[in-house]
Write a protein that holds these residues in place. Sequence first.
Motif, mmCIF file in Angstrom:
data_model
loop_
_atom_site.group_PDB
_atom_site.id
_atom_site.type_symbol
_atom_site.label_atom_id
_atom_site.label_comp_id
_atom_site.label_asym_id
_atom_site.label_seq_id
_atom_site.Cartn_x
_atom_site.Cartn_y
_atom_site.Cartn_z
ATOM 1 N N GLY A 50 0.809 -1.214 0.000
ATOM 2 C CA GLY A 50 0.000 0.000 0.000
ATOM 3 C C GLY A 50 0.840 1.259 0.000
ATOM 4 O O GLY A 50 0.529 2.238 -0.690
ATOM 5 N N ILE A 51 1.934 1.241 0.763
ATOM 6 C CA ILE A 51 2.820 2.401 0.809
ATOM 7 C C ILE A 51 3.513 2.611 -0.532
ATOM 8 O O ILE A 51 3.666 3.748 -0.996
ATOM 9 N N ALA A 52 3.930 1.520 -1.178
ATOM 10 C CA ALA A 52 4.599 1.638 -2.479
ATOM 11 C C ALA A 52 3.695 2.311 -3.507
ATOM 12 O O ALA A 52 4.145 3.148 -4.298
ATOM 13 N N VAL A 53 2.418 1.951 -3.499
ATOM 14 C CA VAL A 53 1.468 2.568 -4.439
ATOM 15 C C VAL A 53 1.365 4.068 -4.184
ATOM 16 O O VAL A 53 1.383 4.879 -5.124
ATOM 17 N N TRP A 54 1.302 4.461 -2.910
ATOM 18 C CA TRP A 54 1.165 5.883 -2.616
ATOM 19 C C TRP A 54 2.446 6.669 -2.845
ATOM 20 O O TRP A 54 2.393 7.847 -3.230
ATOM 21 N N VAL A 55 3.579 6.048 -2.634
ATOM 22 C CA VAL A 55 4.841 6.714 -2.982
ATOM 23 C C VAL A 55 4.882 6.987 -4.483
ATOM 24 O O VAL A 55 5.264 8.083 -4.927
#
Length: 436
Positions: free
Chosen positions: A273-278
Amino acid sequence: MSLIALIIIPFAASAATHEITVFGIPTEFILFAVTLLGVALFHHHTLPVALSGLTAIILYKLAFTGFHAGAGLAGLAGHMAGEWVILTNLLGLLLGFALLARHFEDSGVPQILPRYLPDGWLGGLALLVVIFVLSSFLDNIAAALIGGTIALTVFQRKVHIGYLAAIVAASNAGGSGSVVGDTTTTMMWISGIAPIEVFHAYVAAGVALVVCGIPAAIQQHRFSPIVCDAPAGATIDWPRLGIVAWILIAAVVTNIVMNLGFKELASAFPVLGIAVWVAILLATRIRQPEWSLLPEALKGSLFLLTLVICASMMPVERLPEASWHSALTLGFVSAVFDNIPLTALAIKQGGFDWGMLAYAVGFGGSMIWFGSSAGVALSNMYPEAKSVGAWLRHGWHVPLAYVIGFAALMLTLGWQPHQAKPITAAIETAPHFNPQ
């Protein structure tokens, strides 16, 4: 309510010493069944109904049975500590892919597509095939939202509910035979089950796609035919399309790298999830996303997360003995009960045909709009789909396709159980799996 409870109760076995049952049914299941019934009846107020159900379940467990992690508030805190990774990942993906879908719509690709899709109902069927293929290597939420975005344009913003059900079914079918296409198959991969062990799910998934795809495409053609030509002057915004590709690549690569080399990190921290938002935030220098979409997307996301938490609190300790009968039943249960804990239990128990199970719990969630994350995400885009009655009435071909696809797999390859029990540290912390 009673039908849902009777379907779910064979999978329950609780060791609680203060459990209250009604006609042998644990109270948690009754509360969950009432919640689902409320969602079905009051589909314009799904989030308040789901939150009310979750509150009732928590209060009951605080007062009587406790949680898997222990009794009282400490047990609740321990339970949520075991769930926070999957919840955070789901939230990140649902919100992130809502922005991605708008990037894709604004890229101009949906306006260009009528030049390449067939005319008539075959165009609708071809779009479902595209969604199926996309979901085999992308997140199935992303595949459903991309398909829904294309449908908005090529059908002039008039999309039949039966076709919406088919979009969800195509995305879930496409992910069922790929270890990067669905949460449940990724869970199997993490546990040590080889990708080839789930690949034959495509026998059932391919048949199911045809069975539900043809009537859905005909429904859509009669409701609003596909646009035959692209609008004059339609062009592609290549930087925005590049952003779409960048976000999807970030999600896929992160998922593969984490599951190949950093399984413990993937199970302990919401990397996906964090990778998508980064990726989304890095791309804002090129094109700004449509931030105004987030409040409505957040409401739909919180609804799904609430149902996932409710399901995780059910006193399900084991499944029936592994067989094709139990796999078939799990598909129907997955339409109302989160398939992540069911799959984790199946992996821990062992002895299943993993391709058959992947198809069952993946495609089975398509039978009701809130049965899968792809369905919830698409329903945020099309609020008219948030009606269980309308979904079942117009999407009748989805449960039919599920049964026929399952039968096709049984008649061709039969039941091929994997006798080993691939229990790993990842499975012992099953609630931490990366959702897709």
